[in-house]
Design a protein around this motif. Sequence first.
Motif, short mmCIF file in Angstrom:
data_model
loop_
_atom_site.label_atom_id
_atom_site.label_comp_id
_atom_site.label_asym_id
_atom_site.label_seq_id
_atom_site.Cartn_x
_atom_site.Cartn_y
_atom_site.Cartn_z
N ASP A 123 0.82 -1.21 0.00
CA ASP A 123 0.00 0.00 0.00
C ASP A 123 0.86 1.27 0.00
N PRO A 124 1.54 1.55 -1.11
CA PRO A 124 2.43 2.71 -1.18
C PRO A 124 1.67 4.04 -1.16
N SER A 125 2.28 5.02 -0.52
CA SER A 125 1.76 6.39 -0.48
C SER A 125 2.95 7.33 -0.42
N ARG A 126 3.12 8.11 -1.48
CA ARG A 126 4.26 9.02 -1.63
C ARG A 126 5.56 8.22 -1.54
N ASP A 127 6.40 8.48 -0.53
CA ASP A 127 7.68 7.78 -0.46
C ASP A 127 7.74 6.77 0.69
N GLU A 128 6.56 6.23 1.05
CA GLU A 128 6.53 5.22 2.11
C GLU A 128 5.40 4.23 1.85
N TYR A 129 5.47 3.11 2.52
CA TYR A 129 4.40 2.13 2.46
C TYR A 129 3.56 2.25 3.72
N ARG A 130 2.24 2.17 3.55
CA ARG A 130 1.34 2.31 4.69
C ARG A 130 1.41 1.10 5.62
N THR A 131 1.74 -0.06 5.06
CA THR A 131 1.83 -1.25 5.90
C THR A 131 3.18 -1.94 5.72
N CYS A 132 3.68 -2.44 6.82
CA CYS A 132 4.91 -3.24 6.81
C CYS A 132 4.72 -4.34 7.84
N SER A 133 4.90 -5.57 7.41
CA SER A 133 4.82 -6.68 8.36
C SER A 133 6.15 -7.44 8.34
N THR A 134 6.56 -7.87 9.53
CA THR A 134 7.80 -8.60 9.70
C THR A 134 7.48 -10.07 9.93
N HIS A 135 8.15 -10.93 9.21
CA HIS A 135 7.89 -12.37 9.31
C HIS A 135 9.17 -13.07 9.74
N LYS A 136 9.05 -13.85 10.81
CA LYS A 136 10.20 -14.54 11.41
C LYS A 136 10.25 -16.00 10.97
N ARG A 137 11.36 -16.63 11.27
CA ARG A 137 11.55 -18.05 10.95
C ARG A 137 10.42 -18.89 11.54
N GLY A 138 10.10 -19.97 10.84
CA GLY A 138 9.06 -20.88 11.30
C GLY A 138 7.66 -20.45 10.90
N THR A 139 7.54 -19.36 10.13
CA THR A 139 6.23 -18.87 9.74
C THR A 139 6.10 -18.84 8.22
N THR A 140 4.86 -18.71 7.78
CA THR A 140 4.56 -18.48 6.37
C THR A 140 3.69 -17.23 6.30
N PHE A 141 3.58 -16.66 5.12
CA PHE A 141 2.69 -15.50 4.95
C PHE A 141 2.19 -15.47 3.52
N GLN A 142 1.03 -14.85 3.35
CA GLN A 142 0.38 -14.72 2.06
C GLN A 142 0.72 -13.36 1.45
N LEU A 143 1.06 -13.34 0.16
CA LEU A 143 1.28 -12.08 -0.53
C LEU A 143 -0.06 -11.39 -0.75
N PRO A 144 -0.10 -10.07 -0.73
CA PRO A 144 -1.36 -9.35 -0.98
C PRO A 144 -1.94 -9.68 -2.36
N SER A 145 -3.24 -9.57 -2.48
CA SER A 145 -3.92 -9.90 -3.74
C SER A 145 -3.51 -8.99 -4.89
N SER A 146 -2.96 -7.82 -4.57
CA SER A 146 -2.53 -6.89 -5.63
C SER A 146 -1.40 -7.47 -6.47
N VAL A 147 -0.72 -8.51 -5.97
CA VAL A 147 0.33 -9.17 -6.76
C VAL A 147 -0.29 -9.86 -7.98
N GLY A 148 -1.53 -10.33 -7.82
CA GLY A 148 -2.24 -10.90 -8.96
C GLY A 148 -2.29 -12.40 -9.03
N VAL A 149 -1.66 -13.06 -8.08
CA VAL A 149 -1.68 -14.53 -8.02
C VAL A 149 -1.55 -14.91 -6.54
N PRO A 150 -2.35 -15.89 -6.08
CA PRO A 150 -2.31 -16.25 -4.66
C PRO A 150 -1.04 -17.05 -4.33
N VAL A 151 -0.16 -16.44 -3.54
CA VAL A 151 1.12 -17.07 -3.20
C VAL A 151 1.35 -16.98 -1.70
#
Length: 190
Positions: free
Chosen positions: A150-178
């Motif tokens: 969610d970019p706005s000007r020169d920053e992103y509105r959201t940032c999430s940190t993911h640590k070892r042992g976890t998985t995460f879903q890419l946002p739908s704006s990428v265009g493919v569910p990953v």
Amino acid sequence: MQHATTIGEAADRLSRELPGHRVEILQGRVTVTPPADGAHAVTLTGLIEVFLRAGVRETGLKVVQAVGLWLPTGPDDYAVPDLAVVDPDFKDAHVQKNCYAPNVFRMALEVTSSNWADDLTTKVECYAEAGVPVYVVVDRKHDQVLLYADPSRDEYRTCSTHKRGTTFQLPSSVGVPVKLDVDRLLDGDD
């Protein structure tokens, strides 16, 4: 009278003199990164496989490596993300120097190496200002994966940190569910 070398000319010269190195101009500053190590390369190969299994071909989107992204942060600025997801017609958006307009990029991804500080600061600002919807940093220096959206000007509105042992879903704006596995990204393992 000597001709003053422009920053663009200096970057071009470095690209010729340092084959295999990645030359970028970020916020008016030339950066040079040496060739990637094996784990870095294996991570990128694994990511391409993940996108293929998720059906990226069926969407028409392309997963590309080391394709230039023209940046609005300066007249000669460009970055070369390690991996990107781009629109099917991205080739029609060629600007110059093998760089493409930022509006065709759905996601940029960097795997940190010796230039890790640029990946964690400068490129966050540059990609946000360019309007790249998603930026992922596989931060091997700090053993984590950062997901910016969610970019706005020169920053992103959201940032999430993911640590070892976890998985995460890419946002739908990428265009493919990953869904991505942090350990595999950091280790470059299958």
